[in-house]
Design an enzyme around this catalytic site. Structure first.
Site, PDB file in Angstrom:
ATOM      1  N   ARG A  75      14.412 -97.793  42.662  1.00 19.42           N
ATOM      2  CA  ARG A  75      14.448 -99.197  43.075  1.00 19.42           C
ATOM      3  C   ARG A  75      15.501-100.018  42.341  1.00 19.42           C
ATOM      4  O   ARG A  75      16.190-100.825  42.954  1.00 19.42           O
ATOM      5  CB  ARG A  75      13.070 -99.829  42.979  1.00 19.42           C
ATOM      6  N   THR A  76      15.642 -99.828  41.053  1.00 17.45           N
ATOM      7  CA  THR A  76      16.619-100.638  40.315  1.00 17.45           C
ATOM      8  C   THR A  76      18.041-100.283  40.754  1.00 17.45           C
ATOM      9  O   THR A  76      18.897-101.146  40.918  1.00 17.45           O
ATOM     10  CB  THR A  76      16.440-100.437  38.797  1.00 17.45           C
ATOM     11  N   LYS A 116      25.948 -80.713  31.780  1.00 16.97           N
ATOM     12  CA  LYS A 116      26.774 -79.728  31.082  1.00 16.97           C
ATOM     13  C   LYS A 116      27.012 -80.143  29.628  1.00 16.97           C
ATOM     14  O   LYS A 116      27.834 -79.552  28.941  1.00 16.97           O
ATOM     15  CB  LYS A 116      28.113 -79.565  31.804  1.00 16.97           C
ATOM     16  N   ARG A 137      21.667 -97.554  33.017  1.00 18.30           N
ATOM     17  CA  ARG A 137      20.283 -97.233  32.639  1.00 18.30           C
ATOM     18  C   ARG A 137      20.315 -95.952  31.835  1.00 18.30           C
ATOM     19  O   ARG A 137      20.993 -94.985  32.212  1.00 18.30           O
ATOM     20  CB  ARG A 137      19.412 -97.050  33.881  1.00 18.30           C
ATOM     21  N   HIS A 145      14.669-104.423  29.433  1.00 22.71           N
ATOM     22  CA  HIS A 145      15.001-104.319  30.857  1.00 22.71           C
ATOM     23  C   HIS A 145      15.242-105.772  31.296  1.00 22.71           C
ATOM     24  O   HIS A 145      14.409-106.377  31.956  1.00 22.71           O
ATOM     25  CB  HIS A 145      13.820-103.684  31.594  1.00 22.71           C
TER      26      HIS A 145
HETATM   27  C1  NCD Z   1      10.489-100.135  35.260  1.00 24.89           C
HETATM   28  C2  NCD Z   1      11.411 -99.334  34.393  1.00 24.89           C
HETATM   29  O1  NCD Z   1      11.939 -98.321  34.809  1.00 24.89           O
HETATM   30  O2  NCD Z   1      11.567 -99.733  33.270  1.00 24.89           O
HETATM   31  N1  NCD Z   1      10.628-100.014  36.633  1.00 24.89           N
HETATM   32  C3  NCD Z   1      11.642-100.620  37.276  1.00 24.89           C
HETATM   33  O3  NCD Z   1      12.696-100.878  36.762  1.00 24.89           O
HETATM   34  N2  NCD Z   1      11.417-100.947  38.549  1.00 24.89           N
HETATM   35  C4  NCD Z   1       9.080 -99.985  34.896  1.00 24.89           C
HETATM   36  C5  NCD Z   1       8.557 -98.613  34.824  1.00 24.89           C
HETATM   37  O4  NCD Z   1       9.058 -97.703  35.455  1.00 24.89           O
HETATM   38  O5  NCD Z   1       7.574 -98.479  34.120  1.00 24.89           O
END
Ligand code: NCD
Length: 323
Positions: A58-59, A86, A108, A136
């Site tokens: 989703r992100t 690798k 990320r 986040h």
């Molecule tokens: C969160 C994340 O990955 O930190 N989800 C997200 O970004 N939609 C929360 C989670 O996965 O716990």
């Protein structure tokens, strides 16, 4: 005069003015999501690199869509399909991306501090899309936008955060953000996920073991995702978690009648949240998703667009629409 943001690495280091600026700039982009034609030419010719070293659906889609709606191109790096497998180091990977001349990098990573490490070494704006157990920031910003819209203001709410707070970057960013706006924060979850150090993240934070007490009088309830791999016997069985901490409709009645329920997704129905709450009128999950696009458009625009902070808002300039 507000300083131009160079990177967005954490909420902790943003001032309340910078946070409000981002939320205000997100507002016209939020309305823009309702247009039949959802594309601006504002970032035409710009490229945003999406470097996701940790699984994310989703992100990643949210950032990719935000970039597309501003007219930018994206370069995608996903850990599974890259040479990371690798053994290439983080810095070599991002330097390779940088050599393709993106105008911004969204990162990320499973290690706390990875986006900051990259930002210190590259000459490109970096946005943290979640780093380990650290922060986040875009999630907390979209949560703040949702709270401000639904409840009319951001300041001074009783905020209850439920679940695995220890491992949650969403909880940390939200505590920093809402703490800057006078929230009284209550943490509730299994004792092993609620160490005392967490109280230092925001003034006036308290830890409460019983969910009934934690929900009493809450205005905003943030339900965290429970990572199923962390729930196993003998430490903690799923049934115990459900009995102790699931947000049920009955428990929600202990909070304020208009309490807002948020969840960063993906939700595990029947574990941390009862479907009756997830689908109920107090739940803002889908607004959070739409607001995520607006916040990420605002950040990409300000970090990579090059316009002064007081420039006319791109979503308000009709002539700006892409052809
Ligand atoms: C969160 C994340 O990955 O930190 N989800 C997200 O970004 N939609 C929360 C989670 O996965 O716990």
């Amino acid at each position: 005069m507000l300083q131009r943001l160079q990177h967005v690495l954490a909420i902790e280091t943003l001032s309340p003015e910078q946070i409000l600026f981002i939320l205000d700039q997100s507002k016209p982009f939020q309305e823009f999501q309702r247009h039949p034609l959802k594309k601006l030419a504002t970032l035409r010719g710009k490229t945003v690199a999406l470097a996701f070293f940790e699984a994310s659906t989703r992100t990643r889609i949210s950032f990719a869509t935000a970039a597309a709606r501003l007219g930018a191109d994206t370069m995608n790096l996903q850990a599974e399909s890259s040479s990371l497998k690798k053994g290439e180091s983080l810095i070599d990977t991002v330097r390779t991306l940088e050599a393709m001349r993106p105008d911004g990098i969204v990162i990320r990573h499973s290690s706390s501090g990875a986006p900051e490490f990259v930002a210190e070494r590259l000459g490109v704006p970096v946005i943290n899309a979640g780093d380990g157990m650290h922060e986040h920031p875009t999630q907390a910003l979209l949560d703040a936008l949702t709270i401000r819209d639904r409840k009319g203001k951001l300041e001074d709410w009783n905020v209850t955060i439920l679940g695995d707070i220890l491992h949650s970057r969403v909880a940390r960013s939200n505590m920093h953000l809402l703490g800057k706006f006078g929230a009284k924060i209550t943490l509730c979850g299994p004792a092993m996920w609620m160490p005392q150090e967490l109280e230092a993240l925001a003034p006036g934070t308290r830890r409460v073991p019983r969910i009934e007490e934690a929900l009493d009088g809450a205005d905003v309830i943030i339900v965290l995702r429970v990572q199923t791999e962390r729930i196993h016997e003998p430490a903690l069985a799923a049934e115990e978690y459900i009995l102790g901490y699931q947000l049920t409709a009955e428990r929600l009645r202990l909070a304020q009648p208009d309490a807002l329920v948020l969840h960063p997704g993906p939700m595990i129905r029947g574990l941390e949240i009862d479907p009756a709450v997830a689908d109920g009128p107090q739940c803002g999950v889908l607004e959070q998703v739409t607001n995520g696009l607006a916040v990420r458009m605002a950040l990409l625009y300000h970090l990579t667009g090059g316009a002064p902070v007081d420039a006319p808002h791109p979503a308000k300039e009709r002539s700006n629409a892409a052809d």
